[in-house]
Design a protein around this motif. Structure first.
Motif, PDB file in Angstrom:
ATOM      1  N   LEU A   1       0.818  -1.210   0.000  1.00  0.00           N
ATOM      2  CA  LEU A   1       0.000   0.000   0.000  1.00  0.00           C
ATOM      3  C   LEU A   1       0.857   1.266   0.000  1.00  0.00           C
ATOM      4  O   LEU A   1       1.914   1.304   0.641  1.00  0.00           O
ATOM      5  CB  LEU A   1      -0.902   0.011   1.228  1.00  0.00           C
ATOM      6  N   PRO A   2       0.413   2.321  -0.688  1.00  0.00           N
ATOM      7  CA  PRO A   2       1.116   3.602  -0.666  1.00  0.00           C
ATOM      8  C   PRO A   2       0.741   4.380   0.599  1.00  0.00           C
ATOM      9  O   PRO A   2      -0.040   5.322   0.572  1.00  0.00           O
ATOM     10  CB  PRO A   2       0.608   4.310  -1.929  1.00  0.00           C
ATOM     11  N   VAL A   3       1.291   3.964   1.725  1.00  0.00           N
ATOM     12  CA  VAL A   3       0.885   4.507   3.020  1.00  0.00           C
ATOM     13  C   VAL A   3       1.924   5.484   3.541  1.00  0.00           C
ATOM     14  O   VAL A   3       3.128   5.263   3.427  1.00  0.00           O
ATOM     15  CB  VAL A   3       0.621   3.359   4.027  1.00  0.00           C
ATOM     16  N   TYR A   4       1.436   6.595   4.114  1.00  0.00           N
ATOM     17  CA  TYR A   4       2.310   7.662   4.589  1.00  0.00           C
ATOM     18  C   TYR A   4       1.896   8.106   5.981  1.00  0.00           C
ATOM     19  O   TYR A   4       0.706   8.226   6.287  1.00  0.00           O
ATOM     20  CB  TYR A   4       2.220   8.897   3.666  1.00  0.00           C
ATOM     21  N   GLU A   5       2.867   8.367   6.806  1.00  0.00           N
ATOM     22  CA  GLU A   5       2.622   9.108   8.038  1.00  0.00           C
ATOM     23  C   GLU A   5       2.315  10.544   7.609  1.00  0.00           C
ATOM     24  O   GLU A   5       2.790  11.006   6.578  1.00  0.00           O
ATOM     25  CB  GLU A   5       3.854   9.024   8.941  1.00  0.00           C
ATOM     26  N   LEU A   6       1.530  11.266   8.399  1.00  0.00           N
ATOM     27  CA  LEU A   6       1.028  12.584   7.985  1.00  0.00           C
ATOM     28  C   LEU A   6       2.137  13.521   7.536  1.00  0.00           C
ATOM     29  O   LEU A   6       2.010  14.188   6.494  1.00  0.00           O
ATOM     30  CB  LEU A   6       0.231  13.219   9.123  1.00  0.00           C
ATOM     31  N   SER A   7       3.224  13.610   8.279  1.00  0.00           N
ATOM     32  CA  SER A   7       4.284  14.555   7.902  1.00  0.00           C
ATOM     33  C   SER A   7       4.935  14.173   6.580  1.00  0.00           C
ATOM     34  O   SER A   7       5.349  15.044   5.804  1.00  0.00           O
ATOM     35  CB  SER A   7       5.335  14.662   9.005  1.00  0.00           C
ATOM     36  N   GLU A   8       5.027  12.886   6.293  1.00  0.00           N
ATOM     37  CA  GLU A   8       5.577  12.443   5.008  1.00  0.00           C
ATOM     38  C   GLU A   8       4.685  12.892   3.858  1.00  0.00           C
ATOM     39  O   GLU A   8       5.166  13.363   2.824  1.00  0.00           O
ATOM     40  CB  GLU A   8       5.701  10.926   4.976  1.00  0.00           C
ATOM     41  N   LEU A   9       3.380  12.720   4.032  1.00  0.00           N
ATOM     42  CA  LEU A   9       2.451  13.114   2.977  1.00  0.00           C
ATOM     43  C   LEU A   9       2.513  14.620   2.743  1.00  0.00           C
ATOM     44  O   LEU A   9       2.583  15.084   1.594  1.00  0.00           O
ATOM     45  CB  LEU A   9       1.020  12.698   3.340  1.00  0.00           C
ATOM     46  N   LEU A  10       2.502  15.387   3.831  1.00  0.00           N
ATOM     47  CA  LEU A  10       2.495  16.840   3.691  1.00  0.00           C
ATOM     48  C   LEU A  10       3.790  17.355   3.078  1.00  0.00           C
ATOM     49  O   LEU A  10       3.764  18.131   2.112  1.00  0.00           O
ATOM     50  CB  LEU A  10       2.273  17.491   5.062  1.00  0.00           C
ATOM     51  N   VAL A  11       4.924  16.933   3.605  1.00  0.00           N
ATOM     52  CA  VAL A  11       6.210  17.491   3.191  1.00  0.00           C
ATOM     53  C   VAL A  11       6.712  16.883   1.886  1.00  0.00           C
ATOM     54  O   VAL A  11       7.099  17.601   0.953  1.00  0.00           O
ATOM     55  CB  VAL A  11       7.256  17.310   4.314  1.00  0.00           C
ATOM     56  N   ASP A  12       6.681  15.558   1.782  1.00  0.00           N
ATOM     57  CA  ASP A  12       7.300  14.891   0.632  1.00  0.00           C
ATOM     58  C   ASP A  12       6.386  14.816  -0.585  1.00  0.00           C
ATOM     59  O   ASP A  12       6.846  14.967  -1.721  1.00  0.00           O
ATOM     60  CB  ASP A  12       7.722  13.469   1.010  1.00  0.00           C
ATOM     61  N   VAL A  13       5.093  14.550  -0.356  1.00  0.00           N
ATOM     62  CA  VAL A  13       4.170  14.348  -1.475  1.00  0.00           C
ATOM     63  C   VAL A  13       3.487  15.645  -1.885  1.00  0.00           C
ATOM     64  O   VAL A  13       3.448  15.991  -3.071  1.00  0.00           O
ATOM     65  CB  VAL A  13       3.114  13.272  -1.126  1.00  0.00           C
TER      66      VAL A  13
END
Length: 227
Positions: free
Chosen positions: A89-101
């Motif tokens: 699954l393309p799963v992210y912790e919140l900070s990863e999604l906000l900053v990286d994606v």
């Protein structure tokens, strides 16, 4: 982008404000967040205690529930680490999604309080979140972010470790609480409510010590209070 929230069973049952805050932040940024009703436990608790077959079953159910999503976000570093290790699954912790994606650090939050941040073991050692959460916190208007002494030290929770090794866990917790209290912060933030519950229990016995809060709740705030 199709984004879905994996709230986790701990947050769903005990700390729903973390999931609500996660959605609040993403909706403020213009995103629609789905919530697949078929989601349940990711299997982390079962895997950690040696029940491999039930864990695998829950992992497969989670994959089915979130099939077709471009990104799955969760306010739980430990559950994200488990799913990343055991599913595709393309799963992210919140900070990863906000900053990286999404390429965002300023989410439009205001929280005029003194805050210290505890990097939980899963976030520090497995996800290697680095300065993503603190970059987000530094962009919050009015927030005074102070360093936590010996931030890399475990709080002593470790799931069933706290139950099986209560004396060692309690000593580790005492050290963490002393470090938190020394900062003079009003709040201690982290990316896992399991660790926050453990630390919060220790801090509650010390008047004037920081209050535990998931950092997503800070990012969701617009006037110093939790939305």
């Amino acid at each position: 982008m199709r984004i879905a929230l994996f709230v986790t069973c701990l947050n769903d049952a005990l700390f729903p404000q973390a999931g609500i805050a996660t959605v609040t932040v993403l909706e403020r940024l213009g995103h629609t967040v789905a919530f697949p009703a078929a989601q349940s436990c990711c299997g982390q608790m079962h895997a950690n205690t040696g029940y491999a077959a039930p864990a695998r079953q829950l992992e497969r159910l989670t994959e089915d529930a979130f099939a077709g999503q471009d990104a799955i976000v969760s306010p739980s570093g430990s559950c994200v680490a488990h799913l990343r290790a055991h599913t595709a699954l393309p799963v992210y912790e919140l900070s990863e999604l906000l900053v990286d994606v999404l390429g965002v650090t300023d989410v439009g939050a205001t929280f005029p309080h003194r805050v210290t941040y505890h990097p939980t073991c899963h976030g520090l050692r497995m996800l290697r979140l680095g300065d993503r959460p603190t970059a987000l916190l530094r962009a919050v208007r009015g927030l005074d972010l102070v360093d936590l002494p010996e931030p890399e030290q475990c709080c002593g929770f470790g799931g069933t470790f706290a139950l099986k090794n209560a004396a060692v866990s309690g000593a580790m917790l005492a050290d963490k609480c002393a470090s938190a209290a020394s900062t003079g912060a009003e709040y201690l933030a982290a990316a896992d409510n399991s660790c926050l519950a453990h630390i919060g229990g220790g801090l509650a016995r010390h008047p004037g010590a920081p209050k535990p809060i998931h950092y997503a709740e800070i990012l969701a705030a617009t006037g110093g209070i939790r939305e």
